[in-house]
Design a protein around this motif. Structure first.
Motif, PDB file in Angstrom:
ATOM      1  N   GLU A  38       0.841  -1.199   0.000  1.00 54.96           N
ATOM      2  CA  GLU A  38       0.000   0.000   0.000  1.00 54.96           C
ATOM      3  C   GLU A  38       0.872   1.243   0.000  1.00 54.96           C
ATOM      4  O   GLU A  38       1.698   1.438   0.890  1.00 54.96           O
ATOM      5  CB  GLU A  38      -0.938   0.044   1.202  1.00 54.96           C
ATOM      6  CG  GLU A  38      -1.814   1.297   1.181  1.00 54.96           C
ATOM      7  CD  GLU A  38      -3.046   1.175   2.057  1.00 54.96           C
ATOM      8  OE1 GLU A  38      -4.048   1.813   1.725  1.00 54.96           O
ATOM      9  OE2 GLU A  38      -2.993   0.445   3.055  1.00 54.96           O
ATOM     10  N   LYS A  53      -3.942   8.836  -2.170  1.00 59.05           N
ATOM     11  CA  LYS A  53      -3.436   7.814  -3.087  1.00 59.05           C
ATOM     12  C   LYS A  53      -3.424   8.393  -4.490  1.00 59.05           C
ATOM     13  O   LYS A  53      -4.320   9.150  -4.870  1.00 59.05           O
ATOM     14  CB  LYS A  53      -4.326   6.566  -3.069  1.00 59.05           C
ATOM     15  CG  LYS A  53      -4.002   5.576  -1.975  1.00 59.05           C
ATOM     16  CD  LYS A  53      -4.803   4.293  -2.169  1.00 59.05           C
ATOM     17  CE  LYS A  53      -4.405   3.262  -1.110  1.00 59.05           C
ATOM     18  NZ  LYS A  53      -5.167   1.997  -1.297  1.00 59.05           N
ATOM     19  N   ASN A  54      -2.405   7.990  -5.278  1.00 58.22           N
ATOM     20  CA  ASN A  54      -2.318   8.462  -6.659  1.00 58.22           C
ATOM     21  C   ASN A  54      -1.684   7.364  -7.507  1.00 58.22           C
ATOM     22  O   ASN A  54      -0.455   7.268  -7.611  1.00 58.22           O
ATOM     23  CB  ASN A  54      -1.494   9.752  -6.737  1.00 58.22           C
ATOM     24  CG  ASN A  54      -1.336  10.254  -8.160  1.00 58.22           C
ATOM     25  OD1 ASN A  54      -1.957   9.740  -9.074  1.00 58.22           O
ATOM     26  ND2 ASN A  54      -0.497  11.263  -8.340  1.00 58.22           N
ATOM     27  N   ALA A  55      -2.512   6.543  -8.103  1.00 57.08           N
ATOM     28  CA  ALA A  55      -2.013   5.405  -8.886  1.00 57.08           C
ATOM     29  C   ALA A  55      -1.293   5.853 -10.149  1.00 57.08           C
ATOM     30  O   ALA A  55      -0.475   5.111 -10.698  1.00 57.08           O
ATOM     31  CB  ALA A  55      -3.180   4.486  -9.253  1.00 57.08           C
ATOM     32  N   SER A 169      -9.422   3.254   1.053  1.00 54.39           N
ATOM     33  CA  SER A 169      -8.884   3.376  -0.303  1.00 54.39           C
ATOM     34  C   SER A 169      -9.662   4.437  -1.082  1.00 54.39           C
ATOM     35  O   SER A 169      -9.063   5.300  -1.732  1.00 54.39           O
ATOM     36  CB  SER A 169      -8.958   2.029  -1.024  1.00 54.39           C
ATOM     37  OG  SER A 169      -8.378   2.136  -2.304  1.00 54.39           O
ATOM     38  N   GLU A 173      -8.252   8.175  -2.382  1.00 56.68           N
ATOM     39  CA  GLU A 173      -8.379   8.529  -3.802  1.00 56.68           C
ATOM     40  C   GLU A 173      -9.174   9.819  -3.972  1.00 56.68           C
ATOM     41  O   GLU A 173      -8.848  10.663  -4.817  1.00 56.68           O
ATOM     42  CB  GLU A 173      -9.037   7.383  -4.569  1.00 56.68           C
ATOM     43  CG  GLU A 173      -8.117   6.176  -4.724  1.00 56.68           C
ATOM     44  CD  GLU A 173      -8.842   4.949  -5.258  1.00 56.68           C
ATOM     45  OE1 GLU A 173     -10.059   5.067  -5.562  1.00 56.68           O
ATOM     46  OE2 GLU A 173      -8.214   3.882  -5.359  1.00 56.68           O
TER      47      GLU A 173
END
Length: 442
Positions: A38, A53-55, A169, A173
């Motif tokens: 993670e 979060k930054n995919a 999650s 995001e």
């Protein structure tokens, strides 16, 4: 960052066992990988700090300051001992341990989401400051290496009640999306304003270009004056600075000179020659200005379609960084360089730039070109690293945007430079290539 949200994030992170990796990936941005599965980003900007979060994150810069050295040395592959939020303080403190043989190294990192004093502070087991993102002194605290960290006292926190986080999650995001939309809009406008200034100046220079006929007319006038001065040079004293002569047509011609007549004569002929050369090369100057305008038009389009702050900084770095690279000799008129972490991506602005890239690239560099279509050449210098997917995507996108104007889907071939054979100029044959598809939006 809301205090109530921070408490819930702390509770969530308390299940994590170790820090697989941690590094600074922006001036105020930290990338932390927990338990190897993670990855979270801690944005420590003073005006809009959060955890997200930054995919799609693209790393654009490598940091090697003393702070970053201590951060890596103390926390990469460390075991988490404790994660806590001090009462009534927007601070997330993380205590970790590194074991190497008989040595046991315990450290703490404090992420302080405290407005204008937002900071990241690293201390040893005894609470002595080892490094900090921002160093400062005020009446209450001294954030300096070697000083004992004074904990912030509890304070009354006034904020609206935060909802219970059910899906962390999705929460992380959403935090990124909210933050990114604000930041990217503001930063994009700043970048576009910079480009607009450059294009306005280039357009004005293009508009003010004299005609070839006018330059030749001026050259002829200087040449005639020089001929007249030369014919009468024998009777002019060296100390004379104002000279009045009669031309063959009977016209009186006045000369006001700063230097002795012989030197003034050379200067007149030199100016006539300069104007003739400028007339002959005027089309090149015009072509150069138009080429620059086309480049900024393509760059502007890339910036308008950029999806992240990191991508914007890659495409148009801050002026300070640009100036530093110019001092290092990175400025090339026919080639534009972009930097994605340790990767250097170079694109030819014109045929001269394409030829220069082909001649100066190493056999292990990667070469990009549109499939079956004339295009700009792109070279990626890897510094002996494996070519990352992010570098491939960015290089291909740059290749497309600096090659074609129409929107649509394009195929980009890429291979190592050693697989590219130059036929003539920028015309090549190549083998052992891969192909990537790039969508150029409208």
């Amino acid at each position: 960052m809301k205090y109530q949200s921070l408490i819930q994030i702390c509770e969530y992170l308390q299940s994590k066992k170790f820090i697989s990796h941690i590094k600074r990936t922006g001036d105020n941005l930290f990338k932390i990988c927990f338990d190897g599965d993670e990855t979270l980003f801690f944005d420590m900007d003073k005006t809009s700090s959060n955890i997200h979060k930054n995919a799609a994150f693209v790393e654009s810069k490598t940091y090697k300051a003393p702070f970053d050295v201590v951060l890596a040395k103390r926390f990469v592959k460390s075991k988490i001992l404790k994660i806590a939020v001090p009462q009534n303080n927007r601070i997330l403190s993380l205590r970790a341990e590194l074991s190497a043989g008989y040595k046991r190294l315990v450290s703490e990192i404090h992420f302080e989401f405290t407005g204008r004093f937002t900071n990241v502070i690293i201390t040893d087991e005894a609470g002595v400051i080892l490094e900090a993102l921002r160093h400062f002194d005020n009446d209450f605290r001294s954030i300096r290496v070697g000083k004992k960290l004074i904990p912030l006292p509890p304070r009354e926190i006034k904020e609206q009640k935060a909802a219970r986080i059910e899906d962390f999650s999705a929460f992380f995001e959403a935090e990124f999306k909210s933050l990114n939309e604000r930041k990217i809009t503001s930063l994009r406008n700043v970048k576009l304003a910079r480009i607009e200034k450059k294009t306005e100046a280039l357009s004005q220079s293009l508009k003010e270009l004299p005609s070839a006929a006018e330059l030749l007319r001026q050259a002829e006038l200087f040449s005639l004056r020089a001929d007249l001065l030369k014919e009468n040079l024998y009777k002019i004293k060296d100390y004379e600075r104002h000279i009045s002569l009669i031309s063959r047509t009977g016209e009186r011609v006045e000369f006001d000179i700063q230097d002795p007549p012989k030197i003034a004569l050379s200067q007149l002929y030199a100016e006539a020659k300069r104007l003739r050369n400028k007339s002959a090369n005027l089309h090149l100057e015009e072509q150069n200005l138009k080429s620059k305008l086309e480049f900024y038009e393509s760059l502007c389009e890339l910036i308008q379609n950029a999806q992240s702050e990191q991508e914007l900084e890659i495409l148009l770095p801050r002026k300070r960084i640009v100036q530093e690279r110019r001092k290092e000799g990175e400025g090339e008129q026919d080639v534009q360089n972009f930097y994605l972490g340790d990767f250097k991506i170079s694109v030819g602005k014109n045929e001269r730039g394409n030829i220069r890239l082909l001649k100066n690239s190493g056999k292990e560099d990667f070469w990009f070109h549109l499939k079956d279509i004339p295009s700009a050449h792109v070279i990626v210098k890897t510094n002996k690293q494996n070519l990352s997917e992010e570098a491939v995507q960015m290089a291909a996108k740059i290749c497309v945007n600096f090659s074609v104007k129409e929107s649509g889907k394009y195929l980009v071939d890429y291979t190592k430079r050693r697989n590219v054979k130059i036929n003539e100029g920028a015309f090549v044959n190549y083998i052992n290539f891969k192909t990537i598809s790039v969508l150029k939006p409208q």
